[in-house]
Design an enzyme around this catalytic site. Sequence first.
Site, mmCIF file in Angstrom:
data_model
loop_
_atom_site.group_PDB
_atom_site.id
_atom_site.type_symbol
_atom_site.label_atom_id
_atom_site.label_comp_id
_atom_site.label_asym_id
_atom_site.label_seq_id
_atom_site.Cartn_x
_atom_site.Cartn_y
_atom_site.Cartn_z
ATOM 1 N N CYS A 230 2.797 -4.923 -7.221
ATOM 2 C CA CYS A 230 3.792 -5.936 -6.912
ATOM 3 C C CYS A 230 3.848 -6.031 -5.392
ATOM 4 O O CYS A 230 2.815 -6.221 -4.761
ATOM 5 C CB CYS A 230 5.139 -5.594 -7.546
ATOM 6 S SG CYS A 230 5.679 -3.886 -7.345
ATOM 7 N N ALA A 232 5.910 -3.559 -3.329
ATOM 8 C CA ALA A 232 5.895 -2.146 -2.948
ATOM 9 C C ALA A 232 5.031 -1.302 -3.873
ATOM 10 O O ALA A 232 4.626 -0.205 -3.516
ATOM 11 C CB ALA A 232 7.318 -1.594 -2.933
ATOM 12 N N GLY A 235 8.538 -0.659 -8.427
ATOM 13 C CA GLY A 235 9.504 -1.128 -9.411
ATOM 14 C C GLY A 235 8.887 -1.942 -10.521
ATOM 15 O O GLY A 235 8.793 -1.507 -11.672
ATOM 16 N N ARG A 236 8.454 -3.154 -10.188
ATOM 17 C CA ARG A 236 7.842 -4.022 -11.194
ATOM 18 C C ARG A 236 6.527 -3.447 -11.698
ATOM 19 O O ARG A 236 6.214 -3.535 -12.890
ATOM 20 C CB ARG A 236 7.630 -5.416 -10.596
ATOM 21 C CG ARG A 236 8.928 -6.168 -10.350
ATOM 22 C CD ARG A 236 8.738 -7.402 -9.498
ATOM 23 N NE ARG A 236 8.491 -7.055 -8.098
ATOM 24 C CZ ARG A 236 8.301 -7.953 -7.135
ATOM 25 N NH1 ARG A 236 8.303 -9.245 -7.433
ATOM 26 N NH2 ARG A 236 8.089 -7.564 -5.894
#
Length: 389
Positions: A230, A232, A235-236
């Site tokens: 994503c 970074a 997260g996703r």
Amino acid sequence: MRIRTFSKAHIRQEFQLRCQSLSVNDNMGFKQEFEELNDVGKELPTRAGELEVNKEKNRYPHILPYDHCRVRLSLQDAQPNGDYINANFVPGGSSERDFICTQGPLRSTMTDFWRMVWEQNVSIIVMVTALRHKDVVLCDQYWSKARGTVYHGPFQVNTVSCNQGPHVSITTINMKQRGYPTEKVVTHYYYPSWPDRGVPRDTSALCGLAEHVRQHIEATPRLGPAVVHCSAGVGRSGAFVTLLWLMQLCERGVSPDIRAAVEDLRMHRLWMVQNVEQYVLVHQCLLNWLSRGTVANLDSGPQSKGVPFNSGRSQVRIRGSSGQGNRARRSHQHQPPRAQPDQTLSNVQQLLDPRNLLRRILPASLQLPQTSSEPKPTKQNFENVPFKP
């Protein structure tokens, strides 16, 4: 070891009951489970990413790869720190290196990104971020969306086709390195509708993408890991890998354990599944997929909202739903053990003891028989594989 497995109908029923239990009292169960994972992996060293020479290679200074499983590039021009890229190998259904999770390439790291793809024999890239959000660059564009060629150092990256859907673009890329006669084919999935640190408004396209990628992985020889990124790469990316991994297990009749999967992933990369909304999203998408089997065609708009939920920050709720998809599997079971939240382990080797890893409940060598009469998609025609609504 004989592994007890179940039909999809049984897995769906048990998983739906679990989701209902976790969602009571304003999702108290989800919140508690997620909070128990807060400190997992954070004590692991990130020395390479902290080196002064590597700081400019990190999109976000506080998100660095763990040293013990970071992807190492080949050294170029005798540069002592030229092997660094902000990327980690993370587990999937069969090994410690089924996936690579990485940050969105910076303009200055695009050549490093394509070097990683080349050296790790990557044939699938999944990008679950937009390039920009308003004035903020989330990922620099490292491939050509239209037919054409771009060059990154010694790498020639040639877009030969692009299948543009309303939610997902699937691009076929032929890649060459100067001085090498061979050419590598890479499939690039681009899903820009997932907001940074948030969740999509409609999960049907995300479930369709995950199912499409799952089938692609199943149909492709295991030459190397799939790359998921994503902005970074935590997260996703973590949510997508968790969903994909557990879909693979469910296909083999193994009951999913999302908490254990996220805990395992967080031992390989910081903050995988970054917030409780994304944690709930994985449950929602998996329940949607289990309830409906193969879901929305990537080339069409969303046909079903799946399991309703409130995507706001204040509340995210899963409700039960009736569904289909009860293809029979062999009847054996194994429930992976959970580590206690306050459990502390002394070193990386103990933390990664194979006996404690969720993926070990289904060794790669164990292949359960296909029960569907539909032919398995091949790599050659994969872009046009339709999905049942």
